[in-house]
Design a protein around this motif. Sequence first.
Motif, PDB file in Angstrom:
ATOM      1  N   UNK A  45      44.742  13.394  34.835  1.00 42.17           N
ATOM      2  CA  UNK A  45      45.989  14.160  34.860  1.00 42.17           C
ATOM      3  C   UNK A  45      45.749  15.616  34.510  1.00 42.17           C
ATOM      4  N   UNK A  46      44.912  15.855  33.507  1.00 35.75           N
ATOM      5  CA  UNK A  46      44.637  17.233  33.098  1.00 35.75           C
ATOM      6  C   UNK A  46      43.965  18.025  34.199  1.00 35.75           C
ATOM      7  N   UNK A  47      43.037  17.385  34.916  1.00 33.57           N
ATOM      8  CA  UNK A  47      42.337  18.085  35.991  1.00 33.57           C
ATOM      9  C   UNK A  47      43.284  18.354  37.164  1.00 33.57           C
ATOM     10  N   UNK A  48      44.131  17.380  37.490  1.00 36.37           N
ATOM     11  CA  UNK A  48      45.104  17.593  38.563  1.00 36.37           C
ATOM     12  C   UNK A  48      46.023  18.765  38.229  1.00 36.37           C
ATOM     13  N   UNK A  49      46.392  18.870  36.975  1.00 33.69           N
ATOM     14  CA  UNK A  49      47.242  19.984  36.534  1.00 33.69           C
ATOM     15  C   UNK A  49      46.540  21.321  36.763  1.00 33.69           C
ATOM     16  N   UNK A  50      45.260  21.405  36.403  1.00 29.93           N
ATOM     17  CA  UNK A  50      44.489  22.627  36.629  1.00 29.93           C
ATOM     18  C   UNK A  50      44.416  22.973  38.110  1.00 29.93           C
ATOM     19  N   UNK A  51      44.172  21.958  38.937  1.00 31.33           N
ATOM     20  CA  UNK A  51      44.048  22.177  40.382  1.00 31.33           C
ATOM     21  C   UNK A  51      45.366  22.687  40.963  1.00 31.33           C
ATOM     22  N   UNK A  52      46.483  22.092  40.566  1.00 33.26           N
ATOM     23  CA  UNK A  52      47.785  22.520  41.071  1.00 33.26           C
ATOM     24  C   UNK A  52      48.095  23.949  40.664  1.00 33.26           C
ATOM     25  N   UNK A  53      47.843  24.282  39.404  1.00 27.89           N
ATOM     26  CA  UNK A  53      48.101  25.644  38.944  1.00 27.89           C
ATOM     27  C   UNK A  53      47.245  26.657  39.691  1.00 27.89           C
ATOM     28  N   UNK A  54      45.973  26.313  39.877  1.00 32.81           N
ATOM     29  CA  UNK A  54      45.061  27.205  40.585  1.00 32.81           C
ATOM     30  C   UNK A  54      45.463  27.357  42.052  1.00 32.81           C
ATOM     31  N   UNK A  55      45.884  26.261  42.685  1.00 36.59           N
ATOM     32  CA  UNK A  55      46.295  26.313  44.086  1.00 36.59           C
ATOM     33  C   UNK A  55      47.545  27.168  44.271  1.00 36.59           C
ATOM     34  N   UNK A  56      48.506  27.039  43.361  1.00 37.71           N
ATOM     35  CA  UNK A  56      49.713  27.859  43.434  1.00 37.71           C
ATOM     36  C   UNK A  56      49.374  29.337  43.263  1.00 37.71           C
ATOM     37  N   UNK A  57      48.458  29.611  42.371  1.00 39.11           N
ATOM     38  CA  UNK A  57      48.037  30.998  42.157  1.00 39.11           C
ATOM     39  C   UNK A  57      47.322  31.540  43.392  1.00 39.11           C
ATOM     40  N   UNK A  58      46.511  30.696  44.028  1.00 39.17           N
ATOM     41  CA  UNK A  58      45.822  31.114  45.246  1.00 39.17           C
ATOM     42  C   UNK A  58      46.826  31.426  46.351  1.00 39.17           C
ATOM     43  N   UNK A  59      47.828  30.580  46.507  1.00 45.37           N
ATOM     44  CA  UNK A  59      48.850  30.817  47.528  1.00 45.37           C
ATOM     45  C   UNK A  59      49.558  32.144  47.278  1.00 45.37           C
ATOM     46  N   UNK A  60      49.896  32.419  46.037  1.00 44.81           N
ATOM     47  CA  UNK A  60      50.577  33.676  45.720  1.00 44.81           C
ATOM     48  C   UNK A  60      49.706  34.877  46.052  1.00 44.81           C
ATOM     49  N   UNK A  61      48.390  34.753  45.811  1.00 48.21           N
ATOM     50  CA  UNK A  61      47.479  35.846  46.148  1.00 48.21           C
ATOM     51  C   UNK A  61      47.439  36.065  47.660  1.00 48.21           C
ATOM     52  N   UNK A  62      47.390  34.975  48.440  1.00 48.36           N
ATOM     53  CA  UNK A  62      47.310  35.089  49.896  1.00 48.36           C
ATOM     54  C   UNK A  62      48.597  35.646  50.498  1.00 48.36           C
ATOM     55  N   UNK A  63      49.749  35.307  49.927  1.00 48.80           N
ATOM     56  CA  UNK A  63      51.012  35.828  50.454  1.00 48.80           C
ATOM     57  C   UNK A  63      51.246  37.261  49.997  1.00 48.80           C
ATOM     58  N   UNK A  64      50.745  37.615  48.824  1.00 44.88           N
ATOM     59  CA  UNK A  64      50.889  38.994  48.342  1.00 44.88           C
ATOM     60  C   UNK A  64      50.054  39.963  49.159  1.00 44.88           C
ATOM     61  N   UNK A  65      48.883  39.507  49.612  1.00 45.98           N
ATOM     62  CA  UNK A  65      47.998  40.337  50.433  1.00 45.98           C
ATOM     63  C   UNK A  65      47.465  39.474  51.573  1.00 45.98           C
ATOM     64  N   UNK A  66      48.189  39.410  52.698  1.00 46.58           N
ATOM     65  CA  UNK A  66      47.787  38.532  53.809  1.00 46.58           C
ATOM     66  C   UNK A  66      46.388  38.804  54.341  1.00 46.58           C
ATOM     67  N   UNK A  67      45.860  40.003  54.125  1.00 41.08           N
ATOM     68  CA  UNK A  67      44.505  40.313  54.608  1.00 41.08           C
ATOM     69  C   UNK A  67      43.462  39.419  53.938  1.00 41.08           C
ATOM     70  N   UNK A  68      43.786  38.874  52.766  1.00 41.39           N
ATOM     71  CA  UNK A  68      42.850  37.983  52.076  1.00 41.39           C
ATOM     72  C   UNK A  68      42.581  36.713  52.879  1.00 41.39           C
ATOM     73  N   UNK A  69      43.506  36.349  53.761  1.00 43.50           N
ATOM     74  CA  UNK A  69      43.322  35.115  54.527  1.00 43.50           C
ATOM     75  C   UNK A  69      42.122  35.198  55.471  1.00 43.50           C
ATOM     76  N   UNK A  70      41.691  36.417  55.820  1.00 46.52           N
ATOM     77  CA  UNK A  70      40.542  36.539  56.720  1.00 46.52           C
ATOM     78  C   UNK A  70      39.265  35.997  56.084  1.00 46.52           C
ATOM     79  N   UNK A  71      39.206  35.991  54.761  1.00 44.21           N
ATOM     80  CA  UNK A  71      38.049  35.434  54.075  1.00 44.21           C
ATOM     81  C   UNK A  71      38.017  33.909  54.182  1.00 44.21           C
ATOM     82  N   UNK A  72      39.066  33.336  54.720  1.00 39.51           N
ATOM     83  CA  UNK A  72      39.136  31.884  54.908  1.00 39.51           C
ATOM     84  C   UNK A  72      39.282  31.530  56.388  1.00 39.51           C
ATOM     85  N   UNK A  73      38.752  32.403  57.243  1.00 41.19           N
ATOM     86  CA  UNK A  73      38.782  32.143  58.682  1.00 41.19           C
ATOM     87  C   UNK A  73      38.025  30.862  58.994  1.00 41.19           C
ATOM     88  N   UNK A  74      38.588  30.048  59.871  1.00 42.01           N
ATOM     89  CA  UNK A  74      37.996  28.744  60.164  1.00 42.01           C
ATOM     90  C   UNK A  74      37.384  28.710  61.563  1.00 42.01           C
TER      91      UNK A  74
END
Length: 328
Positions: free
Chosen positions: A251-280
């Motif tokens: 449970x503790x690890x899942x909590x860390x992962x969720x918090x980190x994922x939400x923070x990552x999403x906020x970073x990508x939406x705040x600066x959409x150019x960051x998404x290019x570093x995750x080009x697939x």
Amino acid sequence: MTRLAGKVLCVDDEPGIVRSLQWLLQKQFEVFTATSGAEALELVKQHDFDVVISDQRMPTMTGVEVLREVRKLSPRTMRILLTGYSDMQAIVRSVNESEVFRFINKPWNIAELPKVVAQAITIAKTQPVEAAAPEISEDAPIIANGERILVIDDDPEMGRAVSDLVGNNAKVSYTRNLADAVGILNSEQVSVIVSETRVGTIDATRLVRLMKSRHPEIVTVMLTAESDADTITTLINQGQIYRFVPKPIRTGYLKLVLQSALRKHNALTSDPALTFRHTVEATSAGAMEALIADVQQAAPHAETAAAAKSGGFMASLGAGFRRLFGAG
């Protein structure tokens, strides 16, 4: 051929391998080599590399460990993991710790590897780097602002676990079938997807890979009780998944992962150019149509939430996929 203004470091404990990489890449790029992790990290401190390619299986310091340190020392440097064998633990760590750009199997394709490196160099030189984030504690509450998390899993306990962890700070949608998932993704602004690799009889990683190619701001966490190395490497290269979490999950690890994922999403939406570093990598032709067919076959008479809204399971499913992925 004109050499690109790109600086590449190749790391492998076998001198023959680094010589081969240098021979292949020096026609286009400025190439440095190292035969140990310690030597590589010293070079990273001295030079501003655009790309570091590291073999995984090395004594003293593995490739994942090397790339994890490169990420700290030089965040703008793109990271590629090279390996000739399937080590599940190493591959999972390459996602969760090193956040690699690509996973390349030995023997590499001599035509494709320079193209991947060139793409990585372009990204390193032209795209911004996400600011370093502070460490997260398991004791800290999840910080969210009403973002939506979509949980796709056969086990409803996973949906409840995520809901309990985020409380009222984020909205959680849960489904156990991909048709409903497509309906939710069309009707709601989803920030994070938490998904099993298989849902029912269907390979759900195909949906994740399609999503990343069209909606790179959505952050994906994959869960599984069992998987294989090929699945994860494909999820890296074609899905740029954020985390891969084997079940059962603390449970503790899942909590860390969720918090980190939400923070990552906020970073990508705040600066959409960051998404290019995750080009697939591009998904195969017909991938969407094949997934639609499999979902239809798995539940040809299902009355799902998606169908209820637009009428007719078959028609609504195809239309939902096409709206989501901008086709048709």
